[in-house]
Design a protein around this motif. Structure first.
Motif, PDB file in Angstrom:
ATOM      1  N   LYS A  66      -3.568  14.586  -9.639  1.00 57.98           N
ATOM      2  CA  LYS A  66      -4.756  14.905  -8.851  1.00 57.98           C
ATOM      3  C   LYS A  66      -5.027  13.796  -7.841  1.00 57.98           C
ATOM      4  O   LYS A  66      -4.834  12.617  -8.137  1.00 57.98           O
ATOM      5  CB  LYS A  66      -5.973  15.057  -9.762  1.00 57.98           C
ATOM      6  CG  LYS A  66      -5.964  16.322 -10.608  1.00 57.98           C
ATOM      7  CD  LYS A  66      -7.272  16.443 -11.375  1.00 57.98           C
ATOM      8  CE  LYS A  66      -7.302  17.731 -12.177  1.00 57.98           C
ATOM      9  NZ  LYS A  66      -8.577  17.861 -12.950  1.00 57.98           N
ATOM     10  N   ALA A  67      -5.492  14.196  -6.664  1.00 58.64           N
ATOM     11  CA  ALA A  67      -5.838  13.208  -5.647  1.00 58.64           C
ATOM     12  C   ALA A  67      -7.125  12.490  -6.027  1.00 58.64           C
ATOM     13  O   ALA A  67      -7.936  13.003  -6.802  1.00 58.64           O
ATOM     14  CB  ALA A  67      -6.004  13.889  -4.295  1.00 58.64           C
ATOM     15  N   ALA A  68      -7.296  11.303  -5.467  1.00 63.24           N
ATOM     16  CA  ALA A  68      -8.466  10.494  -5.797  1.00 63.24           C
ATOM     17  C   ALA A  68      -9.758  11.216  -5.451  1.00 63.24           C
ATOM     18  O   ALA A  68     -10.760  11.079  -6.138  1.00 63.24           O
ATOM     19  CB  ALA A  68      -8.395   9.169  -5.056  1.00 63.24           C
ATOM     20  N   GLY A  69      -9.726  12.012  -4.374  1.00 61.93           N
ATOM     21  CA  GLY A  69     -10.934  12.695  -3.952  1.00 61.93           C
ATOM     22  C   GLY A  69     -11.484  13.633  -5.011  1.00 61.93           C
ATOM     23  O   GLY A  69     -12.695  13.837  -5.122  1.00 61.93           O
ATOM     24  N   GLU A  70     -10.568  14.218  -5.827  1.00 60.37           N
ATOM     25  CA  GLU A  70     -11.021  15.126  -6.872  1.00 60.37           C
ATOM     26  C   GLU A  70     -11.755  14.372  -7.977  1.00 60.37           C
ATOM     27  O   GLU A  70     -12.600  14.929  -8.654  1.00 60.37           O
ATOM     28  CB  GLU A  70      -9.823  15.875  -7.468  1.00 60.37           C
ATOM     29  CG  GLU A  70      -9.128  16.785  -6.466  1.00 60.37           C
ATOM     30  CD  GLU A  70      -8.020  17.598  -7.128  1.00 60.37           C
ATOM     31  OE1 GLU A  70      -8.245  18.108  -8.240  1.00 60.37           O
ATOM     32  OE2 GLU A  70      -6.933  17.709  -6.529  1.00 60.37           O
ATOM     33  N   TYR A  71     -11.417  13.099  -8.145  1.00 62.47           N
ATOM     34  CA  TYR A  71     -12.110  12.299  -9.155  1.00 62.47           C
ATOM     35  C   TYR A  71     -13.412  11.725  -8.615  1.00 62.47           C
ATOM     36  O   TYR A  71     -14.384  11.569  -9.337  1.00 62.47           O
ATOM     37  CB  TYR A  71     -11.219  11.144  -9.605  1.00 62.47           C
ATOM     38  CG  TYR A  71      -9.964  11.578 -10.345  1.00 62.47           C
ATOM     39  CD1 TYR A  71     -10.034  12.092 -11.637  1.00 62.47           C
ATOM     40  CD2 TYR A  71      -8.721  11.478  -9.751  1.00 62.47           C
ATOM     41  CE1 TYR A  71      -8.888  12.488 -12.313  1.00 62.47           C
ATOM     42  CE2 TYR A  71      -7.566  11.872 -10.412  1.00 62.47           C
ATOM     43  CZ  TYR A  71      -7.654  12.377 -11.692  1.00 62.47           C
ATOM     44  OH  TYR A  71      -6.521  12.768 -12.358  1.00 62.47           O
ATOM     45  N   CYS A 128       0.853  -1.186   0.000  1.00 61.46           N
ATOM     46  CA  CYS A 128       0.000   0.000   0.000  1.00 61.46           C
ATOM     47  C   CYS A 128       0.895   1.244   0.000  1.00 61.46           C
ATOM     48  O   CYS A 128       1.868   1.310   0.754  1.00 61.46           O
ATOM     49  CB  CYS A 128      -0.901   0.004   1.234  1.00 61.46           C
ATOM     50  SG  CYS A 128      -1.874   1.530   1.423  1.00 61.46           S
ATOM     51  N   ASN A 129       0.562   2.204  -0.854  1.00 59.95           N
ATOM     52  CA  ASN A 129       1.369   3.422  -0.929  1.00 59.95           C
ATOM     53  C   ASN A 129       0.916   4.493   0.060  1.00 59.95           C
ATOM     54  O   ASN A 129       1.508   5.555   0.132  1.00 59.95           O
ATOM     55  CB  ASN A 129       1.335   3.982  -2.355  1.00 59.95           C
ATOM     56  CG  ASN A 129       2.219   3.174  -3.289  1.00 59.95           C
ATOM     57  OD1 ASN A 129       3.290   2.722  -2.897  1.00 59.95           O
ATOM     58  ND2 ASN A 129       1.770   2.980  -4.515  1.00 59.95           N
ATOM     59  N   HIS A 130      -0.158   4.229   0.775  1.00 62.29           N
ATOM     60  CA  HIS A 130      -0.633   5.151   1.824  1.00 62.29           C
ATOM     61  C   HIS A 130      -0.751   6.579   1.276  1.00 62.29           C
ATOM     62  O   HIS A 130      -0.039   7.498   1.722  1.00 62.29           O
ATOM     63  CB  HIS A 130       0.276   5.077   3.052  1.00 62.29           C
ATOM     64  CG  HIS A 130       0.329   3.702   3.658  1.00 62.29           C
ATOM     65  ND1 HIS A 130      -0.609   3.252   4.563  1.00 62.29           N
ATOM     66  CD2 HIS A 130       1.177   2.669   3.447  1.00 62.29           C
ATOM     67  CE1 HIS A 130      -0.330   2.000   4.911  1.00 62.29           C
ATOM     68  NE2 HIS A 130       0.750   1.622   4.243  1.00 62.29           N
ATOM     69  N   CYS A 131      -1.632   6.741   0.323  1.00 59.58           N
ATOM     70  CA  CYS A 131      -1.840   8.024  -0.344  1.00 59.58           C
ATOM     71  C   CYS A 131      -2.167   9.125   0.670  1.00 59.58           C
ATOM     72  O   CYS A 131      -2.794   8.884   1.709  1.00 59.58           O
ATOM     73  CB  CYS A 131      -2.989   7.914  -1.339  1.00 59.58           C
ATOM     74  SG  CYS A 131      -2.753   6.654  -2.600  1.00 59.58           S
ATOM     75  N   LEU A 132      -1.739  10.334   0.339  1.00 57.89           N
ATOM     76  CA  LEU A 132      -2.078  11.469   1.207  1.00 57.89           C
ATOM     77  C   LEU A 132      -3.586  11.691   1.231  1.00 57.89           C
ATOM     78  O   LEU A 132      -4.151  12.066   2.254  1.00 57.89           O
ATOM     79  CB  LEU A 132      -1.369  12.732   0.713  1.00 57.89           C
ATOM     80  CG  LEU A 132       0.164  12.684   0.700  1.00 57.89           C
ATOM     81  CD1 LEU A 132       0.727  14.040   0.275  1.00 57.89           C
ATOM     82  CD2 LEU A 132       0.728  12.277   2.054  1.00 57.89           C
ATOM     83  N   GLU A 133      -4.215  11.482   0.085  1.00 60.48           N
ATOM     84  CA  GLU A 133      -5.679  11.543  -0.015  1.00 60.48           C
ATOM     85  C   GLU A 133      -6.131  10.202  -0.585  1.00 60.48           C
ATOM     86  O   GLU A 133      -6.279  10.059  -1.789  1.00 60.48           O
ATOM     87  CB  GLU A 133      -6.109  12.700  -0.906  1.00 60.48           C
ATOM     88  CG  GLU A 133      -5.591  14.055  -0.411  1.00 60.48           C
ATOM     89  CD  GLU A 133      -5.918  15.183  -1.371  1.00 60.48           C
ATOM     90  OE1 GLU A 133      -7.078  15.257  -1.793  1.00 60.48           O
ATOM     91  OE2 GLU A 133      -5.014  15.939  -1.707  1.00 60.48           O
ATOM     92  N   PRO A 134      -6.332   9.216   0.262  1.00 61.43           N
ATOM     93  CA  PRO A 134      -6.515   7.834  -0.214  1.00 61.43           C
ATOM     94  C   PRO A 134      -7.785   7.650  -1.037  1.00 61.43           C
ATOM     95  O   PRO A 134      -8.868   8.087  -0.655  1.00 61.43           O
ATOM     96  CB  PRO A 134      -6.594   7.022   1.084  1.00 61.43           C
ATOM     97  CG  PRO A 134      -6.039   7.918   2.147  1.00 61.43           C
ATOM     98  CD  PRO A 134      -6.361   9.310   1.726  1.00 61.43           C
ATOM     99  N   ALA A 135      -7.620   6.970  -2.156  1.00 57.64           N
ATOM    100  CA  ALA A 135      -8.773   6.646  -2.988  1.00 57.64           C
ATOM    101  C   ALA A 135      -9.708   5.677  -2.262  1.00 57.64           C
ATOM    102  O   ALA A 135     -10.924   5.772  -2.382  1.00 57.64           O
ATOM    103  CB  ALA A 135      -8.298   6.032  -4.303  1.00 57.64           C
ATOM    104  N   CYS A 136      -9.126   4.746  -1.506  1.00 58.15           N
ATOM    105  CA  CYS A 136      -9.950   3.780  -0.777  1.00 58.15           C
ATOM    106  C   CYS A 136     -10.853   4.487   0.225  1.00 58.15           C
ATOM    107  O   CYS A 136     -12.029   4.137   0.381  1.00 58.15           O
ATOM    108  CB  CYS A 136      -9.066   2.752  -0.077  1.00 58.15           C
ATOM    109  SG  CYS A 136      -7.813   3.467   1.013  1.00 58.15           S
TER     110      CYS A 136
END
Length: 349
Positions: free
Chosen positions: A244-249, A100-108
């Motif tokens: 772009k972070a996942a949240g923007e999508y 897991c890349n532990h995104c700053l704004e996680p898509a999960c």
């Protein structure tokens, strides 16, 4: 900076994940994976297995032949090391650790409408199985194809993935893989500081590294950063994700999720009522079928009994007739044996 890295935790309170865009924690921690230092020893895999008390693998961790085939993380394996030959099989391979890349704004977390995923101030994205409903939207949303589901469990299956050893971090320890790395290919510390370390290596050894820190900006930034001398795309790391972070999508697409949350109990109640109705109808149909079968059996049994009685009467009549004939024949033989036939008046002819 050595493998011991820089361990620290902020005093901020962890925020729950949501489908709304989350800008991340500016002072969070991360891991820098310098692939030019990785020797593919798989000690990080072994340490991960031990720390997280995962099932033993089919092949031991000192068997390096498993890297001849590409592998992904699973419900039983939080991290794997794959080898790549970006410039052909004749050159030494490049080893890439995947987790897991532990995104700053996680898509999960953006996709999870019950907030089962949380981005912690320490940098880890953690999972709360107690609230998970098993929809597996997180698996669909993750651009790195990481969350795995316990399909092999009939009861209480969970989403499984790397936690960056969050419990150990809270205790002031290093992630298990970082602690086990013998070449300092893995370094844990403040994300901003690791980015400075990476840039310094790139500046100092321009012939060794690409001028690119993977994860600094990809998908809005991740808490797992990569340095490489070969193109990342040739090492299985997607370069088509954008910054772009996942949240923007997902914020627009998941805007209706709160409605889903509100309707969820109603939906479950409706499903329950439909199932109960189907069960009632099925029970009534079964009872009707049994009753019809019993009636049919009774009619058949009555018919067979009547036929048997009729046959018995016929057999009885036939038996009487046979016995009567036998008696007449016996009487006639007796008369012949006594010396001649007699008239009906008892005189000899």
């Amino acid at each position: 900076m050595g493998a011991a890295g820089v361990v620290g935790a902020t005093s901020r309170t962890a925020r729950a994940a949501s489908n709304k865009q989350f800008k991340g924690y500016a002072d969070s921690n991360a891991v820098l994976h310098d692939m030019t230092r990785c020797i593919g020893c798989r000690r990080c895999e072994a340490a991960c297995n031990t720390v997280n008390e995962l099932p033993a693998p089919e092949q031991p961790f000192d068997d390096l032949k498993v890297m001849e085939a590409w592998r992904r993380t699973t419900a039983r394996t939080y991290t794997v090391v794959n080898q790549f030959f970006p410039d052909g099989d004749t050159l030494p391979p490049v080893f890439v650790k995947k987790q897991c890349n532990h995104c700053l704004e996680p898509a999960c977390a953006s996709a999870c409408f019950v907030k089962a995923f949380t981005k912690t101030p320490e940098g880890a994205v953690i999972y709360n199985a107690d609230v998970c409903v098993g929809c597996r939207y997180c698996m669909v949303a993750c651009p790195f194809d990481i969350p795995a589901y316990e399909y092999h469990k009939a009861l209480d299956p969970k989403i499984m993935k790397c936690t960056m050893c969050h419990p150990r971090i809270l205790e002031g320890k290093l992630p298990g893989c970082v602690e086990a790395c013998p070449t300092e290919a893995l370094v844990y510390g403040k994300r901003d500081e690791l980015i400075r370390v990476a840039r310094d290596r790139i500046h100092t050894f321009p012939d060794r590294y690409l001028d690119h820190i993977y994860g600094e900006h990809e998908m809005g930034g991740t808490s797992w950063l990569y340095l490489s001398g070969a193109p990342f795309e040739a090492l299985g790391l997607r370069e088509d994700l954008g910054n772009k972070a996942a949240g923007e999508y997902t914020s627009g697409a998941l805007g209706a999720v709160p409605i889903v949350i509100g309707l969820w109990p109603v939906l479950l109640t409706g499903i329950y009522a439909i199932n109960k109705r189907k069960e009632k109808i099925a029970a009534e149909e079964r009872a009707a079928a049994v009753s019809e079968a019993v009636d049919h059996a009774e009619v058949q049994a009555e018919g067979r009994l009547k036929a048997a009685l009729e046959k018995a009467e016929q057999d009885k009549a036939a038996a009487i007739e046979r016995e009567f004939k036998k008696a007449l024949e016996a009487e006639a033989k007796a008369r012949l044996a006594s010396g001649g036939s007699e008239t009906g008046d008892g005189e000899k002819a």
